[in-house]
Design an enzyme around this catalytic site. Structure first.
Site, PDB file in Angstrom:
ATOM      1  N   ASP A 151       6.831   1.262   2.022  1.00 29.74           N
ATOM      2  CA  ASP A 151       6.524   0.300   0.959  1.00 29.74           C
ATOM      3  C   ASP A 151       7.371   0.612  -0.280  1.00 29.74           C
ATOM      4  OD1 ASP A 151       3.503  -0.928   1.734  1.00 29.74           O
ATOM      5  OD2 ASP A 151       3.899   1.077   2.476  1.00 29.74           O
ATOM      6  N   HIS A 153       9.728   0.221   8.355  1.00 29.81           N
ATOM      7  CA  HIS A 153       9.064  -1.064   8.616  1.00 29.81           C
ATOM      8  C   HIS A 153       9.183  -2.068   7.460  1.00 29.81           C
ATOM      9  CE1 HIS A 153       6.871   1.121  11.796  1.00 29.81           C
ATOM     10  NE2 HIS A 153       6.581   2.037  10.894  1.00 29.81           N
ATOM     11  N   ASP A 154       8.573  -1.699   6.333  1.00 35.26           N
ATOM     12  CA  ASP A 154       8.290  -2.710   5.302  1.00 35.26           C
ATOM     13  C   ASP A 154       9.513  -3.366   4.662  1.00 35.26           C
ATOM     14  OD1 ASP A 154       5.613  -2.287   5.785  1.00 35.26           O
ATOM     15  OD2 ASP A 154       5.332  -0.914   4.114  1.00 35.26           O
ATOM     16  N   ASP A 169       0.844  -1.203   0.000  1.00 35.71           N
ATOM     17  CA  ASP A 169       0.000   0.000   0.000  1.00 35.71           C
ATOM     18  C   ASP A 169       0.879   1.252   0.000  1.00 35.71           C
ATOM     19  OD1 ASP A 169       0.988  -0.405   2.598  1.00 35.71           O
ATOM     20  OD2 ASP A 169      -0.746   0.535   3.552  1.00 35.71           O
TER      21      ASP A 169
HETATM   22  C1  BDR Z   1       2.869  -0.057   8.597  1.00 43.03           C
HETATM   23  O1  BDR Z   1       1.830   0.889   8.402  1.00 43.03           O
HETATM   24  C2  BDR Z   1       2.037   1.615   7.236  1.00 43.03           C
HETATM   25  O2  BDR Z   1       1.778   2.972   7.447  1.00 43.03           O
HETATM   26  C3  BDR Z   1       3.455   1.374   6.813  1.00 43.03           C
HETATM   27  O3  BDR Z   1       3.580   1.386   5.398  1.00 43.03           O
HETATM   28  C4  BDR Z   1       3.764  -0.002   7.380  1.00 43.03           C
HETATM   29  O4  BDR Z   1       3.399  -1.009   6.473  1.00 43.03           O
HETATM   30  C5  BDR Z   1       3.549   0.264   9.914  1.00 43.03           C
HETATM   31  O5  BDR Z   1       2.668   0.197  10.965  1.00 43.03           O
HETATM   32 CA    CA Z   2       2.890  -0.585   4.152  1.00 35.85          CA
END
Ligand code: BDR
Ligand code: CA
Length: 309
Positions: A15, A238-239, A10
């Site tokens: 991402d 994160h991703d 997303d």
């Molecule tokens: C996740 O939430 C999204 O905003 C980021 O892309 C990540 O996948 C982190 O909580």
């Molecule tokens: Ca994400």
């Protein structure tokens, strides 16, 4: 032999870096990118995915997925990612559109045609993968691994208990964790160890190629939102943890445990309840990332992104 993956995303700043890292990594064969609502709506996330692939010079097909969760109302994260979902640097316009096949059909078809060889990487709302499991349960034992970003062993980032991706569609996440599939989870407990500090952003920028420069700009935008919202010195990347794990698993330390998603109404709705101490004596259904070598992680990202256009 490279590992076949489907990136279900997303975009979203983090991402976008996950897509870049995938395209830059010969260990991975990206069969397709599937999109979901999440950080922003589906039209925006799909366009963003196409723009990032264009930037990277990749012609990998993009498949549109779910625009709404299974049960709950849609939430979104413009506060963190801006109105378009990828605010910050100017991105190239996509020279093509998404495929006509739906994401869920593409996931089912890919797994059936490549039994035990396809790894699914959901890094947004979990709706596409859960829907594929419900439409064609035969795929469940045929998925090589589901490596997802979502949840956490401790805190939440969208409610005190729940992480955003899981909270987008807790029922979908519950389907995945209770499916019996081979699940590996990268939650906030590990991604909050992966903060993009100024020296990490500088190393990415030093790559000097267009993709690295844009990645650095995306991180600068992301940094402001993270500082305002969470008081962090750097944004949590994160991703790309999901992709880095597939390329260089020794960057992470994982532990097997039982994970349940709370789908009851109340303050813990969307929480991943992780039985770290095995107090419930239930079977392990997930491997959960606990630690990351953050410098090694950012070093990998900087080196790989530098190989892109
Ligand atoms: C996740 O939430 C999204 O905003 C980021 O892309 C990540 O996948 C982190 O909580
Ligand atoms: Ca994400």
């Amino acid at each position: 032999m490279s590992r076949k993956i489907i990136l279900d995303c997303d975009p979203g700043h983090d991402d976008a870096l996950a897509i870049m890292l995938t395209v830059a990594s010969p260990e991975l064969e990206l069969l397709g990118v599937t999109t979901t609502y999440g950080n922003v709506g589906l039209d925006d996330t799909t366009r963003n995915a196409l723009q990032i692939l264009e930037l990277c010079g990749s012609h990998v097909p993009v498949y549109r997925g779910a625009s709404l969760p299974l049960v709950r109302d849609r939430i979104s994260a413009e506060f963190v990612h801006g109105k378009s979902g990828l605010e910050g640097p100017a991105l190239p316009l996509p020279s093509r559109g998404a495929e006509t096949t739906r994401a869920v059909d593409f996931i089912i078809q890919s797994v059936l045609e490549n039994p035990h060889e396809v790894t699914l990487c959901p890094i947004g709302a979990m709706t596409n993968v859960a829907t594929a499991m419900r439409l064609e349960p035969k795929i469940i034992p045929l998925i090589q691994e589901i490596v997802l970003m979502g949840g956490g062993t401790e805190l939440g980032n969208w409610t005190p208990a729940a992480e955003f991706n899981i909270l987008c569609d807790p029922h979908a996440a519950h389907i995945i964790f209770s499916s019996g599939a081979n699940v590996t989870m990268f939650g906030l407990n590990v991604t909050h160890q992966a903060l993009a500090m100024p020296q990490h952003i500088a190393a990415i920028r030093a790559g000097g190629n267009r993709t690295s420069l844009i990645a650095a700009e995306l991180l600068e935008f992301f940094k402001v939102a993270y500082h305002q919202r969470y008081g962090y010195e750097g944004p949590a990347l994160h991703d790309p943890c999901v992709i880095a794990y597939l390329i260089q698993p020794d960057l992470f330390k994982l532990e097997g445990m039982n994970v349940t998603v709370d789908i009851s109404d109340g303050p813990s709705f969307g929480r991943t309840v992780c039985d770290i101490y095995n107090v419930l004596n239930l079977p392990e259904n997930a491997r959960v990332a606990m630690k990351v070598d953050a410098d090694g992680y950012f070093d990998l990202i900087a080196k790989r992104l530098a190989t892109l256009p």
